[in-house]
Design an enzyme around this catalytic site. Structure first.
Site, PDB file in Angstrom:
ATOM      1  N   LYS A 170     -25.203 -17.723   2.092  1.00  0.00           N
ATOM      2  CA  LYS A 170     -25.152 -19.058   1.500  1.00  0.00           C
ATOM      3  C   LYS A 170     -26.380 -19.858   1.928  1.00  0.00           C
ATOM      4  O   LYS A 170     -26.536 -20.180   3.104  1.00  0.00           O
ATOM      5  CB  LYS A 170     -23.897 -19.828   1.915  1.00  0.00           C
ATOM      6  CG  LYS A 170     -23.707 -21.054   1.036  1.00  0.00           C
ATOM      7  CD  LYS A 170     -22.906 -22.167   1.679  1.00  0.00           C
ATOM      8  CE  LYS A 170     -23.718 -23.117   2.492  1.00  0.00           C
ATOM      9  NZ  LYS A 170     -24.705 -23.932   1.745  1.00  0.00           N
ATOM     10  N   GLU A 245     -28.676 -19.980  15.565  1.00  0.00           N
ATOM     11  CA  GLU A 245     -30.035 -20.524  15.732  1.00  0.00           C
ATOM     12  C   GLU A 245     -29.938 -22.005  15.404  1.00  0.00           C
ATOM     13  O   GLU A 245     -29.922 -22.390  14.238  1.00  0.00           O
ATOM     14  CB  GLU A 245     -31.003 -19.836  14.750  1.00  0.00           C
ATOM     15  CG  GLU A 245     -31.086 -18.330  14.900  1.00  0.00           C
ATOM     16  CD  GLU A 245     -31.942 -17.905  16.079  1.00  0.00           C
ATOM     17  OE1 GLU A 245     -32.557 -18.776  16.714  1.00  0.00           O
ATOM     18  OE2 GLU A 245     -31.978 -16.705  16.372  1.00  0.00           O
ATOM     19  N   CYS A 279     -37.689 -26.493  13.392  1.00  0.00           N
ATOM     20  CA  CYS A 279     -36.829 -26.482  14.579  1.00  0.00           C
ATOM     21  C   CYS A 279     -37.615 -26.285  15.862  1.00  0.00           C
ATOM     22  O   CYS A 279     -37.190 -26.751  16.914  1.00  0.00           O
ATOM     23  CB  CYS A 279     -35.770 -25.404  14.441  1.00  0.00           C
ATOM     24  SG  CYS A 279     -36.503 -23.786  14.129  1.00  0.00           S
ATOM     25  N   GLU A 379     -33.012 -34.510  18.137  1.00  0.00           N
ATOM     26  CA  GLU A 379     -34.031 -33.941  17.267  1.00  0.00           C
ATOM     27  C   GLU A 379     -34.344 -34.949  16.152  1.00  0.00           C
ATOM     28  O   GLU A 379     -33.444 -35.385  15.450  1.00  0.00           O
ATOM     29  CB  GLU A 379     -33.436 -32.665  16.665  1.00  0.00           C
ATOM     30  CG  GLU A 379     -34.392 -31.807  15.934  1.00  0.00           C
ATOM     31  CD  GLU A 379     -33.704 -30.550  15.387  1.00  0.00           C
ATOM     32  OE1 GLU A 379     -32.460 -30.552  15.214  1.00  0.00           O
ATOM     33  OE2 GLU A 379     -34.432 -29.592  15.124  1.00  0.00           O
TER      34      GLU A 379
HETATM   35  P1  NAP Z   1     -26.950 -28.127   8.663  1.00  0.00           P
HETATM   36  O1  NAP Z   1     -26.464 -29.391   8.118  1.00  0.00           O
HETATM   37  O2  NAP Z   1     -26.278 -27.530   9.829  1.00  0.00           O
HETATM   38  O3  NAP Z   1     -26.957 -27.106   7.424  1.00  0.00           O
HETATM   39  C1  NAP Z   1     -27.359 -25.778   7.575  1.00  0.00           C
HETATM   40  C2  NAP Z   1     -26.513 -24.910   6.669  1.00  0.00           C
HETATM   41  O4  NAP Z   1     -25.144 -25.025   7.047  1.00  0.00           O
HETATM   42  C3  NAP Z   1     -26.581 -25.321   5.203  1.00  0.00           C
HETATM   43  O5  NAP Z   1     -26.546 -24.157   4.404  1.00  0.00           O
HETATM   44  C4  NAP Z   1     -25.307 -26.129   5.038  1.00  0.00           C
HETATM   45  O6  NAP Z   1     -24.808 -26.149   3.719  1.00  0.00           O
HETATM   46  C5  NAP Z   1     -24.357 -25.349   5.905  1.00  0.00           C
HETATM   47  N1  NAP Z   1     -23.173 -26.084   6.309  1.00  0.00           N
HETATM   48  C6  NAP Z   1     -23.025 -27.424   6.451  1.00  0.00           C
HETATM   49  N2  NAP Z   1     -21.758 -27.708   6.824  1.00  0.00           N
HETATM   50  C7  NAP Z   1     -21.094 -26.526   6.931  1.00  0.00           C
HETATM   51  C8  NAP Z   1     -19.764 -26.147   7.262  1.00  0.00           C
HETATM   52  N3  NAP Z   1     -18.845 -27.052   7.603  1.00  0.00           N
HETATM   53  N4  NAP Z   1     -19.441 -24.837   7.246  1.00  0.00           N
HETATM   54  C9  NAP Z   1     -20.348 -23.911   6.909  1.00  0.00           C
HETATM   55  N5  NAP Z   1     -21.635 -24.198   6.575  1.00  0.00           N
HETATM   56  C10 NAP Z   1     -21.995 -25.494   6.595  1.00  0.00           C
HETATM   57  O7  NAP Z   1     -28.467 -28.196   9.093  1.00  0.00           O
HETATM   58  P2  NAP Z   1     -29.662 -28.849   8.312  1.00  0.00           P
HETATM   59  O8  NAP Z   1     -29.765 -30.264   8.693  1.00  0.00           O
HETATM   60  O9  NAP Z   1     -29.621 -28.499   6.882  1.00  0.00           O
HETATM   61  O10 NAP Z   1     -30.853 -28.011   8.953  1.00  0.00           O
HETATM   62  C11 NAP Z   1     -31.688 -28.512   9.936  1.00  0.00           C
HETATM   63  C12 NAP Z   1     -31.221 -28.026  11.294  1.00  0.00           C
HETATM   64  O11 NAP Z   1     -31.449 -26.630  11.385  1.00  0.00           O
HETATM   65  C13 NAP Z   1     -32.040 -28.654  12.398  1.00  0.00           C
HETATM   66  O12 NAP Z   1     -31.209 -28.953  13.479  1.00  0.00           O
HETATM   67  C14 NAP Z   1     -33.002 -27.534  12.777  1.00  0.00           C
HETATM   68  O13 NAP Z   1     -33.480 -27.589  14.095  1.00  0.00           O
HETATM   69  C15 NAP Z   1     -32.118 -26.348  12.589  1.00  0.00           C
HETATM   70  N6  NAP Z   1     -32.910 -25.138  12.471  1.00  0.00           N
HETATM   71  C16 NAP Z   1     -32.853 -24.244  13.511  1.00  0.00           C
HETATM   72  C17 NAP Z   1     -33.618 -23.099  13.457  1.00  0.00           C
HETATM   73  C18 NAP Z   1     -33.569 -22.099  14.565  1.00  0.00           C
HETATM   74  O14 NAP Z   1     -34.060 -20.998  14.368  1.00  0.00           O
HETATM   75  N7  NAP Z   1     -32.994 -22.413  15.710  1.00  0.00           N
HETATM   76  C19 NAP Z   1     -34.414 -22.858  12.345  1.00  0.00           C
HETATM   77  C20 NAP Z   1     -34.448 -23.790  11.307  1.00  0.00           C
HETATM   78  C21 NAP Z   1     -33.660 -24.929  11.386  1.00  0.00           C
HETATM   79  P3  NAP Z   1     -25.179 -27.354   2.709  1.00  0.00           P
HETATM   80  O15 NAP Z   1     -26.667 -27.372   2.636  1.00  0.00           O
HETATM   81  O16 NAP Z   1     -24.531 -26.916   1.454  1.00  0.00           O
HETATM   82  O17 NAP Z   1     -24.628 -28.595   3.305  1.00  0.00           O
END
Ligand code: NAP
Length: 479
Positions: A170, A245, A279, A379
Site C-alpha cells: 500500500k 523504518e 527522514c 521532526e
Molecule cells: P505516515 O502518516 O505514517 O504514513 C505512512 C504510510 O502509512 C502511508 O502509506 C499512510 O497511508 C499509512 N498509514 C497511515 N495511517 C495508517 C494506519 N492507521 N494503518 C496503516 N497504515 C497507515 O507518514 P508520512 O507522514 O506519510 O511519512 C513521513 C514519515 O515517514 C516521517 O516521519 C519520515 O521520517 C518517515 N520516513 C522514515 C523513513 C525511514 O526509513 N526511517 C523513510 C522515509 C520516511 P495514507 O497515505 O493513505 O494516509
C-alpha cells in the site's frame, strides 16, 4: 471506473467503484485518480499473494534474480518517464527524481546478486549433523510513505521478491501513481501473477485487514513513529515479524577541526534533499563555538540562494511541501522557535512562487536554538536548519543523543580517533562522517529507539524476509 489496483495479476478498481484524486503539490492540478479500496480488496490481495507463494518460493534463486534484473533494466530505460511522474505527483526537482529512480534500481540489482549467495550453514555440534536452513517467511505486507514513493517501495519489494516472498503493498495516498508505474514495469519484467499485489485507499482498513490475517507473516512499514506504533500493537495478534523504518531527527555535528566550506557543502546536500522532507536529513545542527559564526553566515547565504519552484523547471532546487498540513507544521515549528528566542538568519516564512500553490517554504536558518523548541525535539520535515553551539565533544554527544529518535546522524571531522569512537557514542543506526549521503543499497539502513528497528539494504535487508530453520540430525551410525 479507475482500475489501477493490482490483485492476482489483474488491474482492478475498488469494489465500490470509488476513487480519489492525486494532485501535483506545486500546482494543485489533478494528475490522476486511484481506487479507494478497503478491507475486502486488501483481503483478496492476500488471497492472491498466499496462492502465489509456493511456486515463487520454489523457483531457483537464479530465476528470481533474472526477474529482478529485468526490472532494474526497465528502471534504466524508463528513468526519465518515471522521474517526470515522480516530480509531478511528489514535487521534488527532476534531478532528485532521477536519483531516486537510480537508488530504487540499485536495490533490485543488489538483491538479485545477494539472493544467489544465501546458503545453509552447518555449525559444528558433537554427535550431530546440524543444518541451519533459511526459508522465505511467506506473504509480506508493506506500507510506504510519500517522500520517496518509488525508492521506499523498491527497498521492500526487492529483498522480499529475491528470497521468494510474495507481497501486498500500500503506497501513500499522496503518491500512488509512481508506485503503480513501478508495479506495471514489474509485471512487464516477468513477475508472476499474485507475487506482487497493490491496493490503494483507506489506510487503517487496509492495514488492519493485513494485521488481522494470519497468512501475512511479515509487516514492513516506513512512515511516522505514531503509525508504526499502531502497527506494532496490531501485529501482536498474529505475531507478525516487523520492520519499522520510522521518523528521524538527525543531528549534524561540526567539530573544530572541520573546514567550514566543506561542512556547509555537506549540510546543503544532506539538508535540502527533497526540500528537507527526508527522514535522514539533518534537523539539528551542532556547531563548535570556534566555527559557529562563520558556519552560520555561509549556510545562510547559500540557503538564501536556493531557487524554489516546480520540480520540472530547470534550475529549481526546492519543490513544494507535499501538502497543506506539511507546510503548516513547518510554519508552526518556526513560529514556536521564534517565540522561544530563536533568531532568524534567513527565511522564516512561506515563499510565494508566481503562479504556483502556496506550499513553498523559504530555506530557513535559525540560531540561538534551545532544547525546549519543537524544532529541536520533533521532526520538522521541511527546509529548516536550527543551530546550537557546543564547546567540547562530550557536550556535543550529549546534545546529539538527547532525542527519542535515532535514525541518522552526521559528523564533520578528520580526527580518526574521534571517528572510531562514534559507532559506540552516537545513538543512531546510520552515521555519515563527512558523508551527506550514507544511504546506499548494499549497506544496512534503519534506526534505533523511536526510529524503529529492522534493516533494509544488502544481505541484512534480505534476512528480514527469511526465517531460520534448524535441522538437527543424529545419523544412524552414531545412535
Ligand atoms: P505516515 O502518516 O505514517 O504514513 C505512512 C504510510 O502509512 C502511508 O502509506 C499512510 O497511508 C499509512 N498509514 C497511515 N495511517 C495508517 C494506519 N492507521 N494503518 C496503516 N497504515 C497507515 O507518514 P508520512 O507522514 O506519510 O511519512 C513521513 C514519515 O515517514 C516521517 O516521519 C519520515 O521520517 C518517515 N520516513 C522514515 C523513513 C525511514 O526509513 N526511517 C523513510 C522515509 C520516511 P495514507 O497515505 O493513505 O494516509
Amino acid at each position: 471506473m479507475t482500475e489501477t489496483n493490482l490483485i492476482d495479476g489483474r488491474w482492478v478498481g475498488a469494489d465500490s467503484g470509488a476513487s480519489f484524486e492525486i494532485r501535483d503539490p506545486a500546482t494543485d492540478r489533478v494528475v490522476g485518480r486511484v481506487p479507494n479500496a478497503g478491507a475486502e480488496e486488501a483481503r483478496r490481495a492476500v488471497d492472491a499473494a498466499f496462492g502465489a507463494f509456493s511456486a515463487w518460493a520454489a523457483r531457483p534463486a537464479v530465476e528470481r534474480a533474472e526477474v529482478l534484473d529485468a526490472l532494474a533494466a526497465r528502471l534504466i530505460s524508463d528513468r526519465d518517464e518515471l522521474a517526470a511522474l515522480l516530480t509531478e505527483e511528489q514535487g521534488k526537482p527532476l534531478s532528485e527524481a532521477r536519483a531516486e529512480i537510480d537508488y530504487a534500481r540499485s536495490f533490485f540489482e543488489v538483491s538479485a546478486r545477494t539472493c544467489l549467495s544465501i546458503r545453509d550453514e552447518s555449525p559444528s555440534v558433537p554427535g550431530k549433523k546440524v543444518r541451519v536452513h533459511r526459508r522465505p517467511v511467506g506473504v509480506a505486507a508493506a506500507i510506504t510513505p510519500w517522500n520517496f514513493p518509488i525508492a521506499m517501495l523498491a527497498k521492500k519489494m526487492a529483498p522480499a521478491m529475491a528470497v521468494g516472498c510474495t507481497q501486498v503493498l500500500k503506497p501513500a495516498e499522496q503518491t500512488p501513481l509512481s508506485a503503480i508505474a513501478l508495479l506495471e514495469r514489474a509485471m512487464d519484467s516477468g513477475v508472476p501473477s499474485g507475487v506482487l499485489n497493490l491496493v490503494t485507499g483507506d489506510p487503517s482498513a487496509i492495514g488492519a485487514a493485513w494485521l488481522q490475517d494470519s497468512r501475512v507473516r511479515k509487516f514492513s512499514f516506513t512512515g511516522s513513529t505514531e503509525v508504526g506504533r499502531l502497527l506494532m500493537q496490531g501485529a501482536a495478534t498474529n505475531l507478525q515479524r516487523l520492520s519499522l523504518e520510522l521518523g528521524g531527527h538527525a543531528p549534524m555535528i561540526v567539530f573544530e577541526d572541520a573546514s567550514v566550506e566543506r561542512a556547509v557543502d555537506i549540510a546543503m546536500a544532506a539538508k535540502y534533499r527533497n526540500g528537507g522532507q527526508t527522514c535522514i536529513c539533518p534537523n539539528r545542527f551542532l556547531i563548535h563555538g570556534d566555527l559557529h559564526d562563520r558556519f552560520v553566515s555561509r549556510l545562510a547565504s547559500r540557503s538564501a540562494g536556493l531557487v524554489s519552484g516546480r520540480g520540472d523547471r530547470p534550475g529549481v532546487d526546492l519543490g513544494p511541501m507535499i501538502d497543506d498540513a506539511a507546510i503548516s507544521k513547518v510554519e508552526s515549528h518556526v513560529a514556536d522557535a521564534i517565540d522561544r528566542g530563536a533568531e532568524v538568519v534567513t527565511g522564516g516564512d512561506r515563499r510565494r512562487v508566481e503562479g504556483l500553490a502556496d506550499r513553498f517554504f523559504a530555506p530557513t536558518v535559525l540560531t540561538e536554538c534551545t532544547s525546549g523548541m519543537r524544532c529541536w525535539t520533533e521532526e520538522t520535515c521541511g527546509p529548516v536548519c536550527p543551530i546550537r553551539r557546543f564547546e567540547d565533544e562530550d557536550e556535543a554527544m550529549a546534545m546529539a543523543n538527547d532525542s527519542v529518535f535515532g535514525l541518522a546522524s552526521y559528523v564533520v571531522t578528520d580526527d580518526q580517533e574521534r571517528i572510531r569512537r562514534l559507532g559506540d557514542e552516537l545513538h543512531t543506526g546510520i552515521i555519515g562522517v563527512n558523508d551527506p549521503g550514507p544511504a546506499v543499497a548494499s549497506v544496512p539502513f534503519g534506526g534505533v529507539k523511536h526510529s524503529g528497528f529492522g534493516r533494509e539494504g544488502g544481505r541484512w535487508g534480505l534476512e528480514e524476509y527469511l526465517e531460520l530453520v534448524t535441522v538437527s540430525t543424529i545419523e544412524p551410525t552414531s545412535v
